[in-house]
Design a protein around this motif. Structure first.
Motif, short mmCIF file in Angstrom:
data_model
loop_
_atom_site.label_atom_id
_atom_site.label_comp_id
_atom_site.label_asym_id
_atom_site.label_seq_id
_atom_site.Cartn_x
_atom_site.Cartn_y
_atom_site.Cartn_z
N UNK A 25 -2.24 2.61 -10.14
CA UNK A 25 -3.55 2.67 -9.51
C UNK A 25 -3.50 3.64 -8.33
N UNK A 26 -4.61 4.29 -8.00
CA UNK A 26 -4.61 5.17 -6.83
C UNK A 26 -4.18 4.43 -5.57
N UNK A 27 -3.53 5.15 -4.69
CA UNK A 27 -3.04 4.53 -3.44
C UNK A 27 -4.18 3.92 -2.65
N UNK A 28 -5.37 4.55 -2.70
CA UNK A 28 -6.51 4.02 -1.96
C UNK A 28 -6.92 2.64 -2.47
N UNK A 29 -6.81 2.44 -3.79
CA UNK A 29 -7.15 1.14 -4.38
C UNK A 29 -6.11 0.10 -3.98
N UNK A 30 -4.84 0.48 -4.05
CA UNK A 30 -3.78 -0.45 -3.67
C UNK A 30 -3.84 -0.79 -2.19
N UNK A 31 -4.26 0.15 -1.39
CA UNK A 31 -4.43 -0.12 0.04
C UNK A 31 -5.52 -1.16 0.27
N UNK A 32 -6.63 -1.04 -0.46
CA UNK A 32 -7.71 -2.02 -0.33
C UNK A 32 -7.23 -3.41 -0.75
N UNK A 33 -6.46 -3.46 -1.81
CA UNK A 33 -5.92 -4.74 -2.27
C UNK A 33 -5.01 -5.33 -1.21
N UNK A 34 -4.14 -4.49 -0.63
CA UNK A 34 -3.23 -4.96 0.40
C UNK A 34 -3.96 -5.48 1.63
N UNK A 35 -5.09 -4.89 1.96
CA UNK A 35 -5.87 -5.36 3.10
C UNK A 35 -6.37 -6.79 2.89
#
Length: 282
Positions: A25-35
């Motif tokens: 998945x794009x890093x931006x999507x994984x970042x949102x998940x991590x948040x």
């Protein structure tokens, strides 16, 4: 409520999406998940089912979660919205929805991870009673006002118009009793993947279960006995059950044409066996 338009619908194809790993998945999507859930330290892709491009159990320092994702350009991305809409109404029988994210071309659903194992439908399995009680609990849920497909609409391409009356109703249905969707623990069972939630006759989820029971080694007679443990089964008629068995067999014959996938060919054969049993019993 208006009458459903009897327009034949495309069948639910067994392999609509190519599975990719969570880390793709794009890093931006994984970042949102991590948040939302915290730092993801490991991700285990689900082995069964390909209804989502990403389907994985996520590990974080504070807990376990499950993620499903489809490209916003996928023709079935609407199932993500449907599942998010239905989640508040099925939280007692499903996994709790934590969040829906639409980011960088991806539609993502985050759930609490369920503890337990995938249901075993084989004869004499201790899971069968749990699943029968699960279907009973689903039948007790009120059907929400959110837009849902109608059972008679989904089956219209596979039976005659006069048989569709058996499938009509105002009850909430799951319709995909694939054992990979049913998680059993010591106390009960829950069911995931509500993207194809449907409105229809109360007994239909038990009917959808029958073919999967046969595929797991139960005889048609034994499979119908288990279906009869769900109270809603008593609301149907022999004609209705036979009409569904025939429509279901035609649907799987269409889906499974040319398939070499083991579970597709297995459910195709089981559906055909049930149809033959009903015809012989008529």
């Amino acid at each position: 409520m208006g009458k459903a338009v009897r327009t034949p619908q495309p069948p639910r194809i067994a392999v609509p999406s190519t599975r990719i790993a969570y880390w793709q998945l794009p890093a931006s999507v994984r970042d949102r998940i991590g948040q939302i859930v915290g730092m993801v330290t490991a991700a285990e892709s689900a082995a069964e089912g390909l209804n989502s491009a990403v389907a994985a159990r996520l590990h974080t320092p504070d807990g376990r979660y499950f993620v499903k994702a489809l490209s916003v350009e996928h023709r079935w991305v609407w199932t993500q919205q449907r599942e998010a809409e239905i989640a508040p109404y099925v939280d007692t029988v499903a996994a709790g929805l934590i969040a829906r994210i639409v980011e960088d071309g991806w539609d993502v659903l985050l759930f609490d991870a369920l503890a337990g194992h995938q249901a075993d439908y084989s004869p004499d399995s201790k899971d069968l009673g749990h699943v029968a009680r699960l279907l009973t609990r689903i039948g007790e849920l009120p059907c929400p006002g959110t837009p849902l497909r109608e059972a008679e609409q989904r089956l219209a391409a596979y039976t005659s118009d006069d048989m569709l009356r058996h499938f009509a109703g105002d009850c909430l249905l799951h319709t995909d009793l694939n054992p990979a969707n049913v998680i059993v623990n010591d106390d009960d069972a829950r069911i995931v993947d509500w993207g194809w939630a449907t409105r229809g006759a109360a007994w239909l989820d038990a009917a959808y279960w029958v073919s999967w029971l046969i595929a797991a080694g139960n005889t048609p007679q034994a499979a119908e006995w288990w279906a009869a443990q769900v109270p809603a089964w008593q609301t149907t008629t022999s004609e209705g059950v036979t009409a569904f068995a025939e429509a279901n067999a035609r649907m799987w014959a269409e889906i499974g044409t040319g398939s070499t996938d083991a579970w597709t060919t297995g459910i195709l054969a089981a559906s055909a066996a049930w149809r033959q049993y009903r015809q012989a019993s008529a």
